[in-house]
Design a protein around this motif. Structure first.
Motif, short mmCIF file in Angstrom:
data_model
loop_
_atom_site.label_atom_id
_atom_site.label_comp_id
_atom_site.label_asym_id
_atom_site.label_seq_id
_atom_site.Cartn_x
_atom_site.Cartn_y
_atom_site.Cartn_z
N SER A 138 -9.22 1.50 -1.88
CA SER A 138 -8.59 2.11 -3.20
C SER A 138 -7.84 1.22 -4.50
CB SER A 138 -7.15 3.25 -2.47
OG SER A 138 -6.59 2.65 -0.74
N ASN A 139 -7.37 -0.03 -3.67
CA ASN A 139 -6.53 -0.97 -4.55
C ASN A 139 -7.72 -1.70 -5.51
OD1 ASN A 139 -7.55 -2.89 -3.08
ND2 ASN A 139 -5.35 -3.36 -1.87
N LEU A 140 -8.82 -1.53 -4.90
CA LEU A 140 -9.99 -2.88 -5.69
C LEU A 140 -9.77 -2.40 -7.20
CD1 LEU A 140 -11.48 -5.06 -5.73
CD2 LEU A 140 -12.91 -3.84 -4.31
N SER A 141 -9.84 -0.79 -7.04
CA SER A 141 -10.35 0.24 -8.91
C SER A 141 -8.85 -1.17 -9.39
CB SER A 141 -11.35 1.26 -8.64
OG SER A 141 -12.04 1.42 -8.13
N PRO A 142 -8.29 -0.80 -8.73
CA PRO A 142 -7.32 -0.67 -10.21
C PRO A 142 -6.84 -2.34 -11.01
CG PRO A 142 -6.08 0.36 -9.04
CD PRO A 142 -7.55 0.32 -7.65
N TYR B 11 1.08 -0.98 0.13
CA TYR B 11 -0.22 -0.15 0.16
C TYR B 11 0.62 1.23 0.10
CZ TYR B 11 0.78 -0.12 5.07
OH TYR B 11 1.58 -0.52 6.36
N GLY B 12 1.98 1.30 0.64
CA GLY B 12 3.27 2.77 0.66
C GLY B 12 4.00 2.36 -0.84
N ASP B 13 3.77 1.32 -1.25
CA ASP B 13 5.03 1.34 -2.81
C ASP B 13 4.54 1.24 -3.98
OD1 ASP B 13 6.68 0.72 -4.53
OD2 ASP B 13 7.59 -0.71 -3.51
N PRO B 14 3.30 2.32 -4.70
CA PRO B 14 2.83 2.21 -5.59
C PRO B 14 3.48 1.14 -6.97
CG PRO B 14 2.88 3.66 -4.61
CD PRO B 14 4.00 3.95 -3.95
N GLY B 15 4.81 1.51 -7.32
CA GLY B 15 5.78 0.74 -7.42
C GLY B 15 5.70 -0.62 -8.12
N SER B 16 6.43 -0.87 -6.23
CA SER B 16 5.94 -2.18 -6.97
C SER B 16 4.58 -3.43 -6.75
CB SER B 16 6.34 -2.75 -4.58
OG SER B 16 6.59 -4.23 -4.25
N ALA B 17 3.35 -2.79 -5.75
CA ALA B 17 2.05 -2.80 -6.29
C ALA B 17 2.01 -2.61 -7.75
CB ALA B 17 1.00 -2.47 -5.39
N ALA B 18 2.35 -2.32 -8.45
CA ALA B 18 2.13 -1.90 -9.99
C ALA B 18 2.67 -3.74 -10.49
CB ALA B 18 1.96 -0.57 -10.72
N LYS B 19 3.67 -3.68 -10.27
CA LYS B 19 4.39 -5.12 -10.57
C LYS B 19 3.40 -6.11 -9.89
CE LYS B 19 8.81 -3.45 -11.02
NZ LYS B 19 10.23 -3.63 -10.47
N ILE B 20 3.22 -6.49 -8.00
CA ILE B 20 2.93 -7.65 -8.11
C ILE B 20 1.29 -8.04 -9.23
CG2 ILE B 20 1.39 -8.42 -6.19
CD1 ILE B 20 3.89 -7.53 -4.68
N LEU B 21 0.55 -6.03 -9.38
CA LEU B 21 -0.76 -6.80 -9.91
C LEU B 21 -0.45 -7.00 -11.34
CD1 LEU B 21 -3.98 -5.64 -10.38
CD2 LEU B 21 -2.94 -3.29 -11.09
N ASP B 22 0.43 -6.70 -12.17
CA ASP B 22 0.75 -7.19 -13.74
C ASP B 22 0.41 -8.58 -13.87
OD1 ASP B 22 1.36 -5.77 -14.65
OD2 ASP B 22 3.25 -4.85 -15.32
N LEU B 23 1.61 -9.56 -12.15
CA LEU B 23 1.42 -10.77 -12.21
C LEU B 23 -0.12 -11.34 -11.93
CD1 LEU B 23 4.64 -10.71 -9.97
CD2 LEU B 23 4.82 -11.83 -12.70
N LEU B 24 -0.52 -10.74 -11.16
CA LEU B 24 -2.41 -10.90 -11.31
C LEU B 24 -2.96 -11.26 -11.83
CD1 LEU B 24 -2.36 -8.72 -7.85
CD2 LEU B 24 -2.36 -11.29 -7.96
N GLY B 25 -3.00 -9.79 -12.93
CA GLY B 25 -3.00 -10.08 -14.09
C GLY B 25 -3.36 -11.03 -14.38
N ALA B 26 -1.49 -11.72 -14.66
CA ALA B 26 -1.25 -12.71 -15.84
C ALA B 26 -1.89 -13.64 -15.65
CB ALA B 26 0.12 -12.78 -16.15
N ALA C 266 -16.84 0.07 -5.35
CA ALA C 266 -15.06 0.07 -6.07
C ALA C 266 -15.47 -1.03 -6.85
CB ALA C 266 -14.42 0.28 -4.91
N CYS C 267 -16.57 -2.16 -6.82
CA CYS C 267 -16.64 -3.19 -7.79
C CYS C 267 -17.07 -2.54 -8.95
CB CYS C 267 -17.32 -3.77 -6.87
SG CYS C 267 -16.74 -4.90 -5.15
N GLY C 268 -17.90 -1.74 -8.74
CA GLY C 268 -18.40 -0.86 -10.52
C GLY C 268 -19.69 -1.41 -10.66
N GLN C 269 -20.12 -1.54 -9.23
CA GLN C 269 -21.55 -1.46 -9.43
C GLN C 269 -22.48 -0.17 -8.60
OE1 GLN C 269 -22.78 -4.51 -6.08
NE2 GLN C 269 -21.10 -4.95 -6.25
#
Length: 251
Positions: free
Chosen positions: A205-209, A169-184, A245-248
């Motif tokens: 805050s992190n659910l929407s991305p 939550y305090g490191d957006p760059g690292s969170a983005a890298k993990i998000l890429d792996l989750l997405g893959a 945040a879930c898009g509902q």
């Protein structure tokens, strides 16, 4: 379809269990969450019953059946014989199998599908024979072969373990890298015909991305942060915030 929100009520039960008193009421706050539009309730009945008690299961099943028949009951846990019998008695719409040791404070990793494929296939078969959807807790590390093995168990869905993502939550760059792996990982599962859920340390805050990266995400199960937010905003408004945040669409 927007991502469904299942409210995990374990933290509510944990707070209740600090005293020999019936409050906060797991049933009562579960009702508030469902009335505010949550699509389901999640519980994780551990062997020591340190939060959800086995006696909570029929109460929540009755609540959903009697008052919110379109909602779903999701029971998660390690598939001991005792756990499976609880599930068969409670008739949840979904069971999420997690590889937890009973001594763990919380779930912190997904299944090793190479090591446990045969074991999981037997459990999945038993639950599905009773008409229960089965989801398997999975690491979001981009391992395509692991998703192929998960598919071979006969499971309907995976649940992405999002703890490492939430923990950055305090490191957006690292969170983005993990998000890429989750997405893959999600893309691999989705391509194989598996549904995709997600859970652990998710916030407004992190659910929407996460959903932007995985727009076909079926369901999120959220407990700790949702309960913490409810101390500030109240349960009903907190559920509405997470639903947005879930898009509902929320009135």
């Amino acid at each position: 379809m927007p991502t469904a929100l299942s409210v995990n009520v374990n933290a509510i039960a944990f707070l209740r269990n600090r005293r020999d008193l019936p409050w906060p009421s797991v049933e009562g706050l579960g009702r508030v969450a469902l009335e505010a539009g949550a699509q389901g309730l999640t519980v994780h009945p551990r062997p020591d019953q340190r939060h959800i008690r086995f006696s909570d299961l029929p109460v929540l099943r009755k609540l959903i059946d009697a008052e919110y028949p379109n909602a779903e009951f999701n029971i998660e846990g390690f598939p001991t014989r005792q756990f499976l019998d609880l599930c068969l008695e409670s008739r949840p719409e979904q069971v999420t199998l997690v590889p937890d040791d009973p001594s763990q404070a919380t779930s912190d990793h997904g299944w090793d599908f190479r090591r446990h494929q045969e074991f999981l296939a037997e459990v999945v078969r038993e639950l599905k024979d009773s008409g229960i959807r089965v989801s398997l807790f999975a690491d979001g590390n981009g391992d395509v072969d692991a998703m192929k093995l998960a598919k071979k168990t006969g499971a309907d869905r995976i649940e992405l373990y999002t703890g490492p993502y939430g923990g950055r939550y305090g490191d957006p760059g690292s969170a983005a890298k993990i998000l890429d792996l989750l997405g893959a990982t999600a893309d691999s599962a989705h391509a194989l015909g598996l549904g995709v859920n997600a859970g652990h340390d998710l916030t407004v805050s992190n659910l929407s991305p996460l959903i932007s990266r995985i727009p076909y995400l079926d369901e999120v199960s959220i407990g700790h942060e949702l309960t913490a937010d409810a101390l500030v905003h109240g349960m009903a408004e907190t559920v509405r915030r997470f639903r947005r945040a879930c898009g509902q669409k929320v009135a």
